[in-house]
Design an enzyme around this catalytic site. Structure first.
Site: not given
Length: 351
Positions: A173, A237, A267
Site C-alpha cells: 500500500s 480494491d 485492499h
C-alpha cells in the site's frame, strides 16, 4: 509645538499604513512561495495515519535505527530459518505499524523461508527525535525516505548483505512509496509491490500528470526499477483501485516481472488467499543470478550428454558381446529372459 505634534502623528500614521502594505505584499509572496509545501503537508496528513502501538514500549528484540534526519525509529528482524537465502526489507501501509504486524511477519517469514526486516516510519509507534523520547514526529514523505535509507544501510553495514544476491524490497500500500524510492536508487535481488499506488493524489483524483505537491509518485520512479518484480493487487480494491497496480506494473523497466491480479480480493485481504504464500515462494525461487541459471542449464546439458553417451556405449557393448552357453559368459549385459534360458541349458547338461 501643536503643529509639531500633529506632524509627528501624521507621519506615524503614514508609516503604519505603508508598513501594513509592505507586510501584506510580503505575506502574499511568502504564501505563494510556500503553497506547494502547504499542499504537500495536507496530502501527507491525509496519507499518514499512525495508529496507537499495541504496547507502550518496544520489546527487548527491537532494533533502533538513527536516520539522516536524527530520528530514532524501531525495527524488527524476523528469521526465516536456517535455509533462508533472502532477507526482505518490508515497508508497511499507512494505518499500521510494526507492533501490529509482528505476529503476521513472524509467521510469514517461516512460511516463505525468508528473513523479514520491518521498520517504522518516523511518527509511528515509539519513534522520536534523537535525545528526546518524549517528543513526537510528524511523518512526511522525505522522513519516510530517510527511514527506508536507514533500514537499507543497516542491512548492508551491520548484517553485511549482498543486496543484488540476498536482498528483496517489499512494500504494501503506502509502503510501495518508500519501496519504489529505494528500488530506483539501489539494486536488489527483487522487488515486491503489494497494492501499489501511482501517487498519493491519484488515489483520490485522476490528474493526467504528477502535480507539484504530490507525494510517493511511484509512477515516475517505476521506469528506473530494473530488478525482477512481483506486483499483486486485488481486483475489488476500493482503497487503491486495481488500475494503479496495472499502470505501475506496465511502467516497470524490469524484463522479469510478474502481475498477479487477485480475483475478488480487496485492499486488506490478499494475505488470506490460499495462493498468497505460494506466490511469494514461487517468486523468491525464480530470483537468482543469471550466471547461476546459465550454469545450472549447462550442468543439465552436460548430465544429459553423459547419459546419452553411456546409453550408446552400453548398446554398442551388447551388440559386440559374443554368445555363449556358459554360465559365466555374457550374462551381465543380457536381458532377464536370456538368463532364464541359460539356467535351463545348464540343468539339461547336468542331467
Amino acid at each position: 509645538q501643536t503643529n509639531l505634534s500633529s506632524s509627528l502623528q501624521l507621519c506615524n500614521e503614514e508609516y503604519k499604513e505603508e508598513y501594513k502594505k509592505r507586510r501584506k505584499k510580503k505575506n502574499k509572496k511568502k504564501k505563494k512561495k510556500n503553497s506547494r509545501g502547504n499542499m504537500g503537508g495536507v496530502v501527507a496528513r491525509a496519507a499518514f495515519m499512525p495508529p496507537e502501538p499495541f504496547e507502550s514500549e518496544a520489546s527487548a528484540d527491537c532494533i533502533w535505527l538513527t536516520t539522516s534526519l536524527r530520528h530514532r525509529i524501531p525495527a524488527y528482524y524476523h528469521s526465516g530459518g536456517e535455509n533462508a537465502r533472502y532477507t526482505i526489507l518490508f515497508s508497511h501501509g499507512n494505518a499500521e505499524d510494526i507492533s501490529h504486524l509482528y505476529q503476521f511477519l513472524q509467521v510469514t517469514a517461516k512460511e516463505i523461508q525468508a528473513n523479514i526486516f520491518s521498520y517504522d516510519y518516523a511518527g509511528y509507534s515509539w519513534s522520536h527525535p534523537e535525545g528526546h523520547p518524549e517528543r513526537r514526529i510528524t511523518p512526511r514523505e522525505h522522513t519516510a525516505f530517510a527511514d527506508v535509507e536507514a533500514a537499507y544501510r543497516y542491512l548492508l553495514d551491520e548484517l553485511h548483505l549482498d543486496p543484488e544476491r540476498e536482498l528483496v524490497f517489499w512494500g504494501r500500500s503506502l509502503g510501495t512509496g518508500p519501496t519504489c524510492y529505494i528500488a530506483a536508487r539501489h539494486q536488489s535481488a527483487g522487488v515486491i509491490l503489494q497494492s501499489p499506488l501511482q501517487s498519493a493524489v491519484r488515489v483520490a483524483f485522476n490528474p493526467h500528470c504528477t502535480l507539484p505537491f504530490d507525494i510517493f509518485a511511484n509512477i515516475g520512479r517505476a521506469p528506473r526499477i530494473t530488478q525482477p518484480a512481483l506486483v499483486m493487487h486485488g481486483t475489488e480494491d476500493r482503497v487503491i483501485h486495481v488500475e494503479h497496480g496495472r499502470r505501475v506494473f506496465a511502467s516497470l523497466a524490469s524484463e522479469r516481472k510478474q502481475l498477479w491480479l487477485v480475483e475478488g480480493a480487496g485492499h486488506n485481504d490478499i494475505e488470506f488467499r490460499f495462493e498468497y504464500v505460494a506466490r511469494l515462494v514461487s517468486f523468491l525461487r525464480s530470483l537468482g543470478d543469471e550466471e547461476e541459471v546459465l550454469d545450472h542449464e549447462a550442468d543439465r546439458e552436460d548430465d544429459q550428454s553423459t547419459r546419452n553417451t553411456t546409453r550408446k556405449e552400453t548398446k554398442r557393448k551388447k551388440q559386440h558381446t559374443p554368445s555363449s552357453s556358459g554360465p559365466n559368459e555374457g550374462v551381465v549385459d543380457q536381458p532377464l529372459h536370456d538368463e532364464v534360458e541359460q539356467i535351463e541349458v545348464i540343468r539339461e547338461e547336468s542331467e
